[in-house]
Every structure is written in C-alpha cells, then in structure tokens.
Design a protein around this motif. Structure first.
Motif, PDB file in Angstrom:
ATOM      1  N   ASP A 206       0.813  -1.222   0.000  1.00  0.00           N
ATOM      2  CA  ASP A 206       0.000   0.000   0.000  1.00  0.00           C
ATOM      3  C   ASP A 206       0.841   1.265   0.000  1.00  0.00           C
ATOM      4  N   GLY A 207       2.097   1.132   0.310  1.00  0.00           N
ATOM      5  CA  GLY A 207       2.919   2.335   0.285  1.00  0.00           C
ATOM      6  C   GLY A 207       4.283   2.104   0.899  1.00  0.00           C
ATOM      7  N   LEU A 208       4.954   3.207   1.134  1.00  0.00           N
ATOM      8  CA  LEU A 208       6.330   3.178   1.629  1.00  0.00           C
ATOM      9  C   LEU A 208       6.468   4.027   2.891  1.00  0.00           C
ATOM     10  N   GLU A 209       7.424   3.653   3.700  1.00  0.00           N
ATOM     11  CA  GLU A 209       7.794   4.508   4.826  1.00  0.00           C
ATOM     12  C   GLU A 209       8.672   5.605   4.239  1.00  0.00           C
ATOM     13  N   VAL A 210       8.138   6.795   4.123  1.00  0.00           N
ATOM     14  CA  VAL A 210       8.872   7.861   3.452  1.00  0.00           C
ATOM     15  C   VAL A 210       9.748   8.675   4.391  1.00  0.00           C
ATOM     16  N   TYR A 211       9.555   8.468   5.692  1.00  0.00           N
ATOM     17  CA  TYR A 211      10.438   9.112   6.659  1.00  0.00           C
ATOM     18  C   TYR A 211      10.608   8.203   7.862  1.00  0.00           C
ATOM     19  N   ASN A 212      11.835   7.813   8.081  1.00  0.00           N
ATOM     20  CA  ASN A 212      12.196   7.020   9.259  1.00  0.00           C
ATOM     21  C   ASN A 212      13.185   7.871  10.043  1.00  0.00           C
ATOM     22  N   HIS A 213      12.800   8.241  11.248  1.00  0.00           N
ATOM     23  CA  HIS A 213      13.597   9.249  11.963  1.00  0.00           C
ATOM     24  C   HIS A 213      14.934   8.702  12.455  1.00  0.00           C
ATOM     25  N   CYS A 214      14.888   7.567  13.123  1.00  0.00           N
ATOM     26  CA  CYS A 214      16.115   7.081  13.751  1.00  0.00           C
ATOM     27  C   CYS A 214      17.124   6.563  12.743  1.00  0.00           C
ATOM     28  N   LYS A 215      16.691   6.196  11.577  1.00  0.00           N
ATOM     29  CA  LYS A 215      17.619   5.686  10.562  1.00  0.00           C
ATOM     30  C   LYS A 215      17.790   6.693   9.424  1.00  0.00           C
ATOM     31  N   ALA A 216      17.484   7.957   9.689  1.00  0.00           N
ATOM     32  CA  ALA A 216      17.481   8.950   8.618  1.00  0.00           C
ATOM     33  C   ALA A 216      18.829   9.047   7.898  1.00  0.00           C
ATOM     34  N   ASP A 217      19.909   8.789   8.609  1.00  0.00           N
ATOM     35  CA  ASP A 217      21.212   8.942   7.961  1.00  0.00           C
ATOM     36  C   ASP A 217      21.591   7.765   7.087  1.00  0.00           C
ATOM     37  N   VAL A 218      20.838   6.681   7.140  1.00  0.00           N
ATOM     38  CA  VAL A 218      21.214   5.510   6.340  1.00  0.00           C
ATOM     39  C   VAL A 218      20.105   4.992   5.438  1.00  0.00           C
ATOM     40  N   CYS A 219      18.962   5.648   5.435  1.00  0.00           N
ATOM     41  CA  CYS A 219      17.876   5.050   4.653  1.00  0.00           C
ATOM     42  C   CYS A 219      17.364   5.944   3.525  1.00  0.00           C
ATOM     43  N   SER A 220      18.048   7.027   3.248  1.00  0.00           N
ATOM     44  CA  SER A 220      17.716   7.841   2.073  1.00  0.00           C
ATOM     45  C   SER A 220      16.233   8.166   1.996  1.00  0.00           C
ATOM     46  N   ASN A 221      15.724   8.792   3.053  1.00  0.00           N
ATOM     47  CA  ASN A 221      14.304   9.129   3.095  1.00  0.00           C
ATOM     48  C   ASN A 221      13.796   9.884   1.849  1.00  0.00           C
ATOM     49  N   PRO A 222      14.528  10.871   1.342  1.00  0.00           N
ATOM     50  CA  PRO A 222      13.990  11.601   0.178  1.00  0.00           C
ATOM     51  C   PRO A 222      13.719  10.711  -1.028  1.00  0.00           C
ATOM     52  N   PHE A 223      14.532   9.673  -1.195  1.00  0.00           N
ATOM     53  CA  PHE A 223      14.294   8.752  -2.308  1.00  0.00           C
ATOM     54  C   PHE A 223      12.978   8.003  -2.105  1.00  0.00           C
ATOM     55  N   ALA A 224      12.723   7.612  -0.846  1.00  0.00           N
ATOM     56  CA  ALA A 224      11.479   6.907  -0.551  1.00  0.00           C
ATOM     57  C   ALA A 224      10.291   7.812  -0.832  1.00  0.00           C
ATOM     58  N   GLN A 225      10.400   9.056  -0.423  1.00  0.00           N
ATOM     59  CA  GLN A 225       9.311  10.013  -0.650  1.00  0.00           C
ATOM     60  C   GLN A 225       9.087  10.212  -2.138  1.00  0.00           C
ATOM     61  N   ALA A 226      10.168  10.414  -2.880  1.00  0.00           N
ATOM     62  CA  ALA A 226      10.023  10.641  -4.318  1.00  0.00           C
ATOM     63  C   ALA A 226       9.396   9.425  -4.998  1.00  0.00           C
ATOM     64  N   ARG A 227       9.810   8.243  -4.577  1.00  0.00           N
ATOM     65  CA  ARG A 227       9.269   7.025  -5.186  1.00  0.00           C
ATOM     66  C   ARG A 227       7.780   6.873  -4.881  1.00  0.00           C
ATOM     67  N   ALA A 228       7.405   7.148  -3.637  1.00  0.00           N
ATOM     68  CA  ALA A 228       5.989   7.038  -3.271  1.00  0.00           C
ATOM     69  C   ALA A 228       5.150   8.042  -4.066  1.00  0.00           C
ATOM     70  N   GLU A 229       5.675   9.252  -4.194  1.00  0.00           N
ATOM     71  CA  GLU A 229       4.935  10.279  -4.941  1.00  0.00           C
ATOM     72  C   GLU A 229       4.819   9.900  -6.410  1.00  0.00           C
ATOM     73  N   TYR A 230       5.902   9.420  -6.973  1.00  0.00           N
ATOM     74  CA  TYR A 230       5.890   9.096  -8.395  1.00  0.00           C
ATOM     75  C   TYR A 230       4.873   8.013  -8.719  1.00  0.00           C
ATOM     76  N   TYR A 231       4.828   6.979  -7.879  1.00  0.00           N
ATOM     77  CA  TYR A 231       3.910   5.875  -8.146  1.00  0.00           C
ATOM     78  C   TYR A 231       2.548   6.077  -7.493  1.00  0.00           C
ATOM     79  N   GLY A 232       2.383   7.188  -6.792  1.00  0.00           N
ATOM     80  CA  GLY A 232       1.066   7.489  -6.222  1.00  0.00           C
ATOM     81  C   GLY A 232       0.640   6.547  -5.111  1.00  0.00           C
ATOM     82  N   VAL A 233       1.612   5.999  -4.397  1.00  0.00           N
ATOM     83  CA  VAL A 233       1.252   5.132  -3.263  1.00  0.00           C
ATOM     84  C   VAL A 233       1.350   5.928  -1.973  1.00  0.00           C
TER      85      VAL A 233
END
Lengths: 257, 238
Positions: free
Chosen positions: B163-190
C-alpha cells in the motif's frame, strides 16, 4: 565523438537474447556507434537453457567466449568489439554485475559455481584480472539495495574490494523513473556511472553507453577511459556535449530535499 | 492536531539486536515529544522465528509473547497515549521489513509460518490483504538490504502489491535515504507513512503522521491512512 555500447547480449550465449551478431552490427552501425562491449549473461539460466550445465570448465569458457568471437568476426572493419560479461550472483542478494575487459582466463577463474561467489569475491577476481565491475540496473524491481560503501566514489582510486560503479540508465527498462532514481542515487552517494542499452534484439533501441572524445582501440584503453572518467554518459537527450569528466546531466530532478 | 508514531518497538518482543528500549522508556519519550499515540510495530516473521532467543518456541507461544508485549505497552501508556497493534514483518520472499497496520491479536495467534514462508511475495501480500482490513508499507525502502518492490502495478491487482512506503524514518534517517522513498511514493502514487523506528535508549523520537482528528482504534488508523488525510512529520517538530 565516439560512442560505445556498454551492455549488449547476443543469442549465441544469452538465452533471453535473439540478436545475432549480424543484426547487432547493422543496428549499431545504423545508430552511429563506434564499438560495443559484448556483455553476455553468465548465470544459472545460461547454464540451464543453453544446455551447458554438463560442460566442464574449459568447455564452458569456450562456449562463453565463442559469443564474443562470433561478434568480433561479424563486426570486422565496422565496429570495435570488446569482451565483457554480465555475471549473476546470489550473495548478498540476487544481483548482476557488468564486467569489462574480460578474457577466457577470467571465465575460468570464476569457476563452475560462479553464482555462489559473494560480491566481494567477484569484485576481487575482476580487479585481479584488470577488469572493472559495475552493478547492472541497480533499481530493477525485485533487486535488493546494496550498501553504498561497497562502491568506489567518483574521485576514488580503484580499490580491489570496491565495485567501480552502477549502470545508472538501462535503456531496456522503459522506466525513466527507475533510471532517474539511479542517476540521483549515484549523485547522492558520489558513485561512478555508466549507461547501457541492455540490447537483446530488434525490439531494443540502441541508445546506451558512453561517449568519448578519442576512439578506444583496445580493452585496456577502455579501462583507462573508465578509470580516468574520460567519457560522457549517453543520456536520453543525447551526449553531454563537451564533457570530458563524469558530470551527468539529469533529465529528471524528482528527488527533493 | 494529533501526532502518531507509526513505527516504534520495545524490547519485550524482539530479535537479537533489534530493540532494547523498555515499554516505560518508550512511553515517556513519546509523551515528552508530544505524541498522541503509537503503533507498536514489534518484529514478526522469519527474523524472529530464526532468532536464537526464540529457539524451540511454538508459534502459539511466540504469538502470545508478541501480544503480551503490546498489552504491556498499553498498560504502561494508560490514558496518556493511544497504543495500537502493528508489526514490522519479515518474510523469506522479500528482503527487508514491512510495516503492517490493522493487525489483530487473532491474526498473530493464528499465523501459520509454513504457509507464509513458502509463498511468493505477491501471494504473501495478497494473503495479508485478504485476511482482514490490513495495510502494508515497506519500511526503509532505500536502506541496505531492502528489496525494490514493483509499485507499477504490473499485475493490475490492488491486493497483490503493497500500500505504500515509509517515506520518513527518523532514527535511521542517515542511512535510509528518506527523500528517495518520498520521491518514489509520490511518483507511483502510493501512500507514504512515517515513524521514529525508536528501538534503543538514547535515540530521539521523531517522525510520524499528524492528523486533524484523534486516532483511537485500528479502524480510525486505517481510515486515515486510506484517505491519506494526514501530513508527514519529519524530524522532531511538535
């Protein structure tokens, strides 16, 4: 400018390809390429579907190299042909790597169960043979994100243990977003990139690869070009004119900060 | 406005190294950071089942311990925080983790790993969706070891994909490339969700979703997520 394909399969080795050497020569000459890297698959699927599972190591190496030799013969006087490979391994996860400047000894050194090699082992074998290694289509569905610290950074010297870069655009995808993501990923993590057509047959449009300002006359020259970043990427808009270092021009900029 | 952490763990049910924070510390941290509630997403799946500390336990026992950890957090939170049941699920068919919302104790207690472990990933997701009103989001989709999920809907069947992606993970922000997750979710509309992934003492709470109305139950949560009537909290803003 001179243009070289970095990702190409022929039917003599790759079971998923239908391209004959003659078709490849016609297609790439028509598109103005100077040369191609034949990067046939080396995977479990090749062993199974091309009926070479029962071959011994020498026979397997001959089988693989035959694809390159046939391509070279067909392209004589028309295209430069360099020998590469796309190896599939299972560790740390299913992934594929394009390796350039290979020869028969390289295939022999991979061994019979090459698909069980770890990414570190494959990288070391490649570098010990004077090859360079890039992860194919890193964001294809079903693949696993690899740690960025296994990759060499843009300005980093070659390291025996580090993968030299990623294939940022794989033109067979048809998914511009995935390529955009890979380009942005490379930018974000300071990775080296190449692009490739992943040509398998007439349904693919040759577009990928690299542009150089001087012709590449040998596989060792190719390695120098890649190592010294003396190329431009073939991007959807065409070459980045006048660029002699790797500063990819991003067509899409969807990654917002 | 109300803030909810959709990705939090406690040490009462975990696998080696995953979490060490107590229920009490979790509650205190979230109250101090202004949260209205938490979805407890302790791990469930093959990473738990294969862990040494759970060796020899029956699925029933594991399920009871999993639920017990949730009930403990609820008890500690009292009326100060809403606590809902979720999970951070792992399966052999896809590397990485998946955040499950709408979970019920019955689902956990009746979980048959022999069936789930043998399924292709799309079948596993279909099975999850078919088992109840459940939503599935990929946790840290751009972290090392996360599989790239087909969001293009090639199967053209909504049940068969997440149904979607975790677009922001706070504690792992330095290793999980949150902006990429957000962009991917937006692009695919999930859908995109957010959470702290608070797992160890000393970590800071951040992330989550902000809603206009309170979320008091799984039904409320699923309604909000499906309608996407929330905003993503990035960082530690109140």
């Amino acid at each position: 400018m001179y243009k070289y394909e970095m990702h190409l399969h022929t039917a003599d080795v790759s079971p998923c390809a239908q391209a004959t050497p003659e078709q490849v020569v016609n297609a790439y000459c028509e598109k103005g390429y100077t040369g191609v890297n034949v990067t046939n698959h080396w995977s479990r699927e090749v062993l199974h579907y091309m009926n070479v599972e029962g071959f011994n190591l020498q026979e397997r190496a001959d089988f693989f190299m035959n694809g390159y030799l046939k391509m070279k013969e067909a392209a004589e006087g028309k295209l430069s042909v360099f020998c590469g490979v796309e190896v599939q391994i299972d560790q740390p996860a299913y992934c594929e790597f394009l390796i350039y400047n290979i020869d028969r000894d390289f295939i022999l050194d991979l061994g019979m169960s090459f698909y069980k090699l770890t990414q570190e082992e494959l990288t070391r074998i490649a570098h010990d043979h004077g090859c360079l290694i890039y992860q194919s289509h890193p964001f294809r569905d079903g693949l696993t994100i690899l740690p960025t610290d296994i990759f060499r950074h843009v300005d980093e010297a070659m390291s025996r243990d580090k993968v030299d870069g990623i294939e940022a655009i794989n033109y067979s995808h048809g998914d511009h977003y995935t390529d955009d993501m890979a380009l942005n990923w490379a930018k974000e993590h300071d990775l080296r990139t190449i692009t490739g057509s992943d040509y398998h047959g007439e349904w693919n449009n040759p577009w990928g690869g690299i542009y150089t300002e001087k012709p590449i006359n040998s596989q060792s020259e190719l390695i120098d070009v890649l190592n010294n970043k003396q190329y431009a990427l073939s991007l959807p808009d065409g070459p980045v004119a006048g660029v002699s270092e790797m500063h990819p021009k991003y067509r899409f900029t969807s990654i917002k900060r | 406005m109300y803030k909810y952490d959709l990705h939090a763990l406690t040490s009462d049910f975990t696998y080696s190294g995953r979490s060490s924070i107590s229920a009490e510390e979790t509650v205190v941290a979230h109250i101090e950071a202004g949260y209205s509630g938490i979805v407890l997403t302790n791990p469930w799946g093959n990473k738990v089942f294969s862990d040494e500390q759970h060796a020899g336990k029956s699925m029933r026992t594991l399920g009871e311990e999993f639920i017990s950890a949730y009930e403990k957090l609820r008890s500690v939170a009292g009326n100060d925080l809403v606590v809902l049941l979720g999970a951070e699920m792992s399966v052999p068919s896809a590397s990485g983790e998946f955040l499950i919302y709408g979970l019920t104790p019955k689902f956990i207690l009746e979980y048959d790993r022999t069936i789930s472990d043998a399924m292709w990933f799309t079948d596993f997701i279909t099975n999850l969706h078919s088992s109840g009103d459940i939503l599935v989001y990929q946790a840290v989709p751009f972290a090392n070891g996360s599989v790239i999920i087909d969001l293009n809907g090639k199967d053209k069947h909504p049940l068969r994909t997440i149904d979607g992606l975790e677009v922001y993970n706070h504690c792992k922000a330095d290793v999980c490339s949150n902006p990429f997750a957000q962009a991917r979710a937006e692009y695919y509309g999930v859908g995109g969700i957010s959470g702290s992934d608070l797992s160890h003492s000393g970590e800071n709470v951040g992330g989550g979703i902000i809603t206009k109305s309170p979320i008091l139950s799984n039904d409320d949560l699923l309604t909000v997520l499906k309608s996407r009537d929330y905003s993503i909290c990035k960082g530690e803003e109140v």
